[in-house]
Design a protein around this motif. Sequence first.
Motif, mmCIF file in Angstrom:
data_model
loop_
_atom_site.group_PDB
_atom_site.id
_atom_site.type_symbol
_atom_site.label_atom_id
_atom_site.label_comp_id
_atom_site.label_asym_id
_atom_site.label_seq_id
_atom_site.Cartn_x
_atom_site.Cartn_y
_atom_site.Cartn_z
ATOM 1 N N THR A 14 39.914 50.436 24.433
ATOM 2 C CA THR A 14 38.690 51.064 23.929
ATOM 3 C C THR A 14 38.567 52.496 24.430
ATOM 4 O OG1 THR A 14 37.550 48.930 23.786
ATOM 5 C CG2 THR A 14 36.166 50.907 23.840
ATOM 6 N N ASP A 46 37.248 46.831 21.249
ATOM 7 C CA ASP A 46 38.360 47.004 20.314
ATOM 8 C C ASP A 46 38.966 45.701 19.833
ATOM 9 O OD1 ASP A 46 41.331 46.599 21.912
ATOM 10 O OD2 ASP A 46 39.521 46.736 23.134
ATOM 11 N N PHE A 85 36.139 50.074 17.898
ATOM 12 C CA PHE A 85 37.172 51.112 17.839
ATOM 13 C C PHE A 85 38.413 50.474 17.245
ATOM 14 C CE2 PHE A 85 40.814 53.136 20.217
ATOM 15 C CZ PHE A 85 40.899 54.232 19.366
ATOM 16 N N ASP A 145 37.454 55.157 13.929
ATOM 17 C CA ASP A 145 38.900 55.294 14.129
ATOM 18 C C ASP A 145 39.240 56.300 15.227
ATOM 19 O OD1 ASP A 145 39.293 53.566 11.922
ATOM 20 O OD2 ASP A 145 39.145 55.248 10.547
ATOM 21 N N HIS A 146 38.295 57.173 15.536
ATOM 22 C CA HIS A 146 38.500 58.225 16.530
ATOM 23 C C HIS A 146 37.202 58.369 17.318
ATOM 24 C CE1 HIS A 146 39.237 62.187 18.318
ATOM 25 N NE2 HIS A 146 40.503 62.058 17.984
ATOM 26 N N HIS A 147 37.315 58.634 18.615
ATOM 27 C CA HIS A 147 36.109 58.692 19.449
ATOM 28 C C HIS A 147 35.189 59.854 19.110
ATOM 29 C CE1 HIS A 147 38.553 55.764 21.595
ATOM 30 N NE2 HIS A 147 37.447 55.363 22.173
ATOM 31 N N PHE A 195 32.136 58.490 16.984
ATOM 32 C CA PHE A 195 31.140 57.515 17.453
ATOM 33 C C PHE A 195 29.975 58.218 18.116
ATOM 34 C CE2 PHE A 195 29.601 54.378 20.686
ATOM 35 C CZ PHE A 195 28.997 53.527 19.781
#
Length: 211
Positions: free
Chosen positions: A13, A167, A185, A204-206, A209
């Motif tokens: 994660t 995740d 994630f 899909d990418h931090h 979020f």
Amino acid sequence: MADPVLVFDLDGTLIHSAPEIHGVARDVLAQEGLPELSYELITSFVGNGLPTLVSRILVQLGLPGTGEQHHRMVEHFESIYQQRFDLTSLYPGVMSMLHDLSGRHRLAICTNKPQAPTRAVLAHFGLTDFFSVVIGGDTLPRRKPDPLPLHQAIRDSGGGDAIFVGDSEVDADTARNAQIPFALFTGGYRKTAVEDLGAKWIFDHHDEFRP
């Protein structure tokens, strides 16, 4: 109303640790005189905590998943794992995400990784100050997917509304059991289709979020 507590899983994660876990497993197996297992197989065993990981390794090799050898290997694994970070990395965007979120959310960790290596890896990557609460796999009598660790992380963070960020299937089950909304994630270690995990947020990418 206060912004919700954001409780994060760790491996898969925030950090990509599967290469490190495989490397440590290889060393532990070699010391026991046992054959190496593949990266893919070891990664498939990740998620339910270190004792379960070692048990699955032993069973895969046709050996008892409990007992003296299991106990010895768990201790050896943990002693190496809390000192080695060469093959572990933060997922892209994690640091900027945590900087942004920490300005308005209380942040906590709820992982099945044991407490000592959890705190060691947080310190190594400069993440310690983001998380006032850290619940590891050996902090309480039960671990994820039991809801106890997640509920404890929320209580220790001051209570109120919360979101669990993870995740894997274990994380999705934990959120469901705790009746807490789940954020997924997609780049971690899950084996189940995204749409089957019941996530309220999917990223899909931090950098994406921001609840």
